[in-house]
Design a protein around this motif. Structure first.
Motif, PDB file in Angstrom:
ATOM      1  N   ASP A   4      17.303   0.763 -14.368  1.00  0.00           N
ATOM      2  CA  ASP A   4      16.285   0.185 -15.234  1.00  0.00           C
ATOM      3  C   ASP A   4      14.878   0.599 -14.829  1.00  0.00           C
ATOM      4  OD1 ASP A   4      17.792  -1.200 -17.051  1.00  0.00           O
ATOM      5  OD2 ASP A   4      16.580  -3.027 -16.832  1.00  0.00           O
ATOM      6  N   GLY A   5      14.666   0.684 -13.547  1.00  0.00           N
ATOM      7  CA  GLY A   5      13.350   1.046 -13.046  1.00  0.00           C
ATOM      8  C   GLY A   5      13.429   1.237 -11.551  1.00  0.00           C
ATOM      9  N   PHE A   6      12.364   1.808 -10.993  1.00  0.00           N
ATOM     10  CA  PHE A   6      12.342   2.013  -9.543  1.00  0.00           C
ATOM     11  C   PHE A   6      10.903   2.143  -9.084  1.00  0.00           C
ATOM     12  CE2 PHE A   6      12.665   6.182 -11.514  1.00  0.00           C
ATOM     13  CZ  PHE A   6      11.714   6.917 -10.846  1.00  0.00           C
ATOM     14  N   VAL A   7      10.739   2.094  -7.772  1.00  0.00           N
ATOM     15  CA  VAL A   7       9.406   2.245  -7.191  1.00  0.00           C
ATOM     16  C   VAL A   7       9.547   2.983  -5.861  1.00  0.00           C
ATOM     17  CG1 VAL A   7       9.478  -0.030  -6.087  1.00  0.00           C
ATOM     18  CG2 VAL A   7       7.271   1.010  -6.573  1.00  0.00           C
ATOM     19  N   THR A   8       8.576   3.831  -5.586  1.00  0.00           N
ATOM     20  CA  THR A   8       8.564   4.640  -4.366  1.00  0.00           C
ATOM     21  C   THR A   8       7.632   4.013  -3.330  1.00  0.00           C
ATOM     22  OG1 THR A   8       8.891   6.626  -5.684  1.00  0.00           O
ATOM     23  CG2 THR A   8       8.017   6.949  -3.459  1.00  0.00           C
ATOM     24  N   ALA A   9       8.002   4.115  -2.065  1.00  0.00           N
ATOM     25  CA  ALA A   9       7.085   3.768  -0.959  1.00  0.00           C
ATOM     26  C   ALA A   9       7.036   4.963  -0.022  1.00  0.00           C
ATOM     27  CB  ALA A   9       7.564   2.522  -0.218  1.00  0.00           C
ATOM     28  N   MET A  10       5.824   5.394   0.325  1.00  0.00           N
ATOM     29  CA  MET A  10       5.655   6.611   1.136  1.00  0.00           C
ATOM     30  C   MET A  10       5.828   6.332   2.625  1.00  0.00           C
ATOM     31  SD  MET A  10       2.344   8.398  -0.612  1.00  0.00           S
ATOM     32  CE  MET A  10       2.533   9.816   0.481  1.00  0.00           C
ATOM     33  N   THR A  11       6.671   5.408   2.965  1.00  0.00           N
ATOM     34  CA  THR A  11       6.797   4.934   4.335  1.00  0.00           C
ATOM     35  C   THR A  11       7.133   6.048   5.327  1.00  0.00           C
ATOM     36  OG1 THR A  11       7.436   2.794   3.485  1.00  0.00           O
ATOM     37  CG2 THR A  11       8.040   3.278   5.773  1.00  0.00           C
ATOM     38  N   LEU A  36       0.814  -1.222   0.000  1.00  0.00           N
ATOM     39  CA  LEU A  36       0.000   0.000   0.000  1.00  0.00           C
ATOM     40  C   LEU A  36       0.843   1.267   0.000  1.00  0.00           C
ATOM     41  CD1 LEU A  36      -2.903   1.098   0.051  1.00  0.00           C
ATOM     42  CD2 LEU A  36      -2.755   1.146   2.542  1.00  0.00           C
ATOM     43  N   ALA A  37       1.915   1.302   0.794  1.00  0.00           N
ATOM     44  CA  ALA A  37       2.737   2.515   0.875  1.00  0.00           C
ATOM     45  C   ALA A  37       3.327   2.868  -0.485  1.00  0.00           C
ATOM     46  CB  ALA A  37       3.849   2.336   1.913  1.00  0.00           C
ATOM     47  N   SER A  38       3.514   1.865  -1.325  1.00  0.00           N
ATOM     48  CA  SER A  38       4.009   2.118  -2.683  1.00  0.00           C
ATOM     49  C   SER A  38       2.877   2.527  -3.611  1.00  0.00           C
ATOM     50  CB  SER A  38       4.689   0.867  -3.239  1.00  0.00           C
ATOM     51  OG  SER A  38       5.740   0.458  -2.406  1.00  0.00           O
ATOM     52  N   ARG A  39       1.771   1.838  -3.518  1.00  0.00           N
ATOM     53  CA  ARG A  39       0.650   2.157  -4.422  1.00  0.00           C
ATOM     54  C   ARG A  39       0.127   3.562  -4.157  1.00  0.00           C
ATOM     55  NH1 ARG A  39      -0.747  -2.751  -6.973  1.00  0.00           N
ATOM     56  NH2 ARG A  39      -0.101  -4.554  -5.757  1.00  0.00           N
ATOM     57  N   LEU A  40       0.124   3.984  -2.878  1.00  0.00           N
ATOM     58  CA  LEU A  40      -0.373   5.319  -2.551  1.00  0.00           C
ATOM     59  C   LEU A  40       0.361   6.396  -3.336  1.00  0.00           C
ATOM     60  CD1 LEU A  40      -0.745   5.134   1.338  1.00  0.00           C
ATOM     61  CD2 LEU A  40      -2.594   5.357  -0.340  1.00  0.00           C
ATOM     62  N   PHE A  41       1.670   6.193  -3.529  1.00  0.00           N
ATOM     63  CA  PHE A  41       2.463   7.238  -4.180  1.00  0.00           C
ATOM     64  C   PHE A  41       2.010   7.494  -5.615  1.00  0.00           C
ATOM     65  CE2 PHE A  41       6.399   8.984  -6.170  1.00  0.00           C
ATOM     66  CZ  PHE A  41       6.502  10.125  -5.394  1.00  0.00           C
ATOM     67  N   THR A  42       1.313   6.520  -6.221  1.00  0.00           N
ATOM     68  CA  THR A  42       0.839   6.752  -7.592  1.00  0.00           C
ATOM     69  C   THR A  42      -0.201   7.868  -7.644  1.00  0.00           C
ATOM     70  OG1 THR A  42      -0.868   5.011  -7.450  1.00  0.00           O
ATOM     71  CG2 THR A  42       1.309   4.368  -8.280  1.00  0.00           C
ATOM     72  N   ALA A  43      -0.830   8.200  -6.495  1.00  0.00           N
ATOM     73  CA  ALA A  43      -1.763   9.332  -6.476  1.00  0.00           C
ATOM     74  C   ALA A  43      -1.019  10.641  -6.711  1.00  0.00           C
ATOM     75  CB  ALA A  43      -2.531   9.387  -5.160  1.00  0.00           C
ATOM     76  N   ARG A  44       0.287  10.626  -6.464  1.00  0.00           N
ATOM     77  CA  ARG A  44       1.092  11.799  -6.786  1.00  0.00           C
ATOM     78  C   ARG A  44       1.839  11.624  -8.109  1.00  0.00           C
ATOM     79  NH1 ARG A  44       3.109  16.448  -5.530  1.00  0.00           N
ATOM     80  NH2 ARG A  44       5.302  16.920  -5.937  1.00  0.00           N
ATOM     81  N   SER A  45       2.454  10.450  -8.281  1.00  0.00           N
ATOM     82  CA  SER A  45       3.321  10.286  -9.453  1.00  0.00           C
ATOM     83  C   SER A  45       2.509  10.318 -10.750  1.00  0.00           C
ATOM     84  CB  SER A  45       4.143   8.994  -9.350  1.00  0.00           C
ATOM     85  OG  SER A  45       3.326   7.861  -9.263  1.00  0.00           O
ATOM     86  N   ARG A  46       1.246   9.904 -10.703  1.00  0.00           N
ATOM     87  CA  ARG A  46       0.428  10.021 -11.907  1.00  0.00           C
ATOM     88  C   ARG A  46       0.181  11.490 -12.255  1.00  0.00           C
ATOM     89  NH1 ARG A  46      -3.983   5.146 -12.570  1.00  0.00           N
ATOM     90  NH2 ARG A  46      -2.536   3.482 -12.051  1.00  0.00           N
TER      91      ARG A  46
END
Lengths: 301, 301
Positions: free
Chosen positions: B162-169, A207-217
């Motif tokens: 190559d790629g990355f992912v963010t987590a809002m932890t 979830l903590a990663s998926r939430l960030f898509t609300a900003r990155s999108r």
């Protein structure tokens, strides 16, 4: 003993009161800005006597109270009833704080997945109220969902709450939209954005990663900021619906009963439909009054 | 052309500046309370010229800047470089805002799991700086983890991200401890509580439900409120470590390189050890200076 009684749903931010008949028909309803979070220590009893009773001209009526008024912040700390808990056990655990004034205990459970205890205060009255509104609901197994600041999912079997689990979805939504990098200033409600959030929730993990898509999108250019809040709502509710029932250790038994504030319940129903889960929405205010009335009737027996 | 240059890590809340040699040896270091979030629109260039340069007696030095200074809130919006991005591509995408003043672009990627775009600004300089500090790191595959407000997990192959992912932890931790029902007033750091949080994180799923145990364990009587914050930290970091690498669509390739603020990195290393993942901690400040210096050397070529 009285044909009428005072029914109080006394929560953290609000107090809703009715004069009702013993069968749960409301005669008078009134809201008070007397949420438990705003009470000074020890003043609940006094404000009940000097503000709530006079405003309803109900000085003499017996009263049944549920919600956070039974916590350390409220009138007094009422011990939790432990799950599995039948309606009859809740009835027998009513906590008398004065002559003819009872507080409904909250419920405590050990989570089925071993992640610790869980608690509710107030929702138990709605959940049992839903069951007590129809004899057919007092037999068989049901999955109940109560959306809100701290959403509750409960397993009801033969009018016994076997266990439940909380998801902080409503609170996460509130603090993320107010205090985080996901905050936007131009939000408009949008159903397509909500559905995109449901889709982005996936299996409810990370979830903590998926939430960030609300900003990155938004900053990545694939979503307008005006949609970010509806998207966030869909993402959070979608993740809850995807992941929470499994914590109860059960398969979803037939249609889910969603009980609570109707507009919010409809969002949950939409999230469940998205996952192919059948659900019916039930009004929470009707349920809490039914629960308080059923408990009041028990005091007359 | 100069043997010395001005290296700036100019982020949301802080500006860290060095005078350094072209090989990255720091000669002077100074912090400024000039975070991008506090800048008025359009004033970054002026404050750089009238405050930062004079304070460092560096009026004439070339300068390389990374971080949120390249966003719409900063000096100017520098276009993202798209992943996969090699160090050479980052080099060629340096954005000149003045004679001898360059801003490092952030990176943008499409997430491997299809959940949308992701972005970073500033971390790319640390990640490549880590790689540029040792020729051996410029070959082979690495999983890099950069903890923080918005933690980044990146896949580095042959000096190409190559790629990355963010987590809002980090942000979730901050807003939950300040603004939610999980807030406590008597928190003390406790390693046992942190470990219990790691354990409670499970597979990283159902986070909104697991978070509530930071409260229900306290009100349910199985944890002192003083432990709730360390428990919450363990739960959030544990959930991130459990669930985020899978979003990159890879198995963990050898030891994870954790790059950032050392105390926070140690918490991540502990969370990884809990899951049997080997990890090494690397100082983020060293890495960012190495990255800025490597980029500066590129401008001399």
């Amino acid at each position: 003993m009285s044909a009428h009684f005072l029914a109080l749903d006394w929560g953290t931010t609000n107090l809703r009161a009715w004069i009702a008949t013993a069968d749960g028909t409301p005669l008078v309803r009134r809201d008070f800005a007397l949420g438990v979070s705003g009470l000074a220590p020890g003043e609940a009893a006094r404000r009940f006597a000097t503000e709530v009773r006079p405003a309803l001209q109900a000085e003499q009526l017996p009263a049944v109270l549920c919600g956070m008024i039974g916590s350390t912040l409220g009138w007094t700390a009422v011990p939790y009833a432990d799950c599995p808990a039948t309606f009859g056990e809740l009835q027998r655990s009513l906590f008398a704080v004065d002559d003819g004034v009872w507080i409904v205990p909250g419920l405590r459970t050990e989570r089925a997945d071993g992640s610790g205890p869980d608690v509710m205060r107030g929702e138990e009255t709605q959940l049992f109220g839903w069951a007590m509104s129809d004899p057919a609901r007092q037999r068989g197994e049901y999955l109940l969902c109560h959306p809100g600041t701290h959403a509750k999912w409960a397993r009801l079997i033969d009018n016994r709450i076997d266990g439940f689990v909380t998801a902080m979805t409503g609170e996460l939504f509130a603090i993320l939209r107010q205090h985080s990098a996901l905050r936007v200033t131009d939000a408009v409600e949008n159903e397509t954005a909500f559905d995109q959030g449901l889709e982005a929730a996936g299996d409810g993990g990370a979830l903590a990663s998926r939430l960030f898509t609300a900003r990155s999108r938004v900053v990545g250019g694939s979503m307008t900021s005006a949609w970010a809040e509806s998207y966030l709502s869909g993402l959070l509710i979608g993740a809850e619906v995807a992941a929470t029932p499994a914590l109860l250790g059960i398969d979803v038994p037939g249609p889910v009963a969603i009980i609570g504030e109707p507009a919010l319940c409809q969002r949950y129903a939409r999230a469940m439909a998205h996952r192919g889960i059948e659900a019916h929405v039930h009004d929470g205010e009707t349920a809490v009054l039914a629960g308080l009335a059923a408990l009041y009737r028990g005091t007359l027996a």
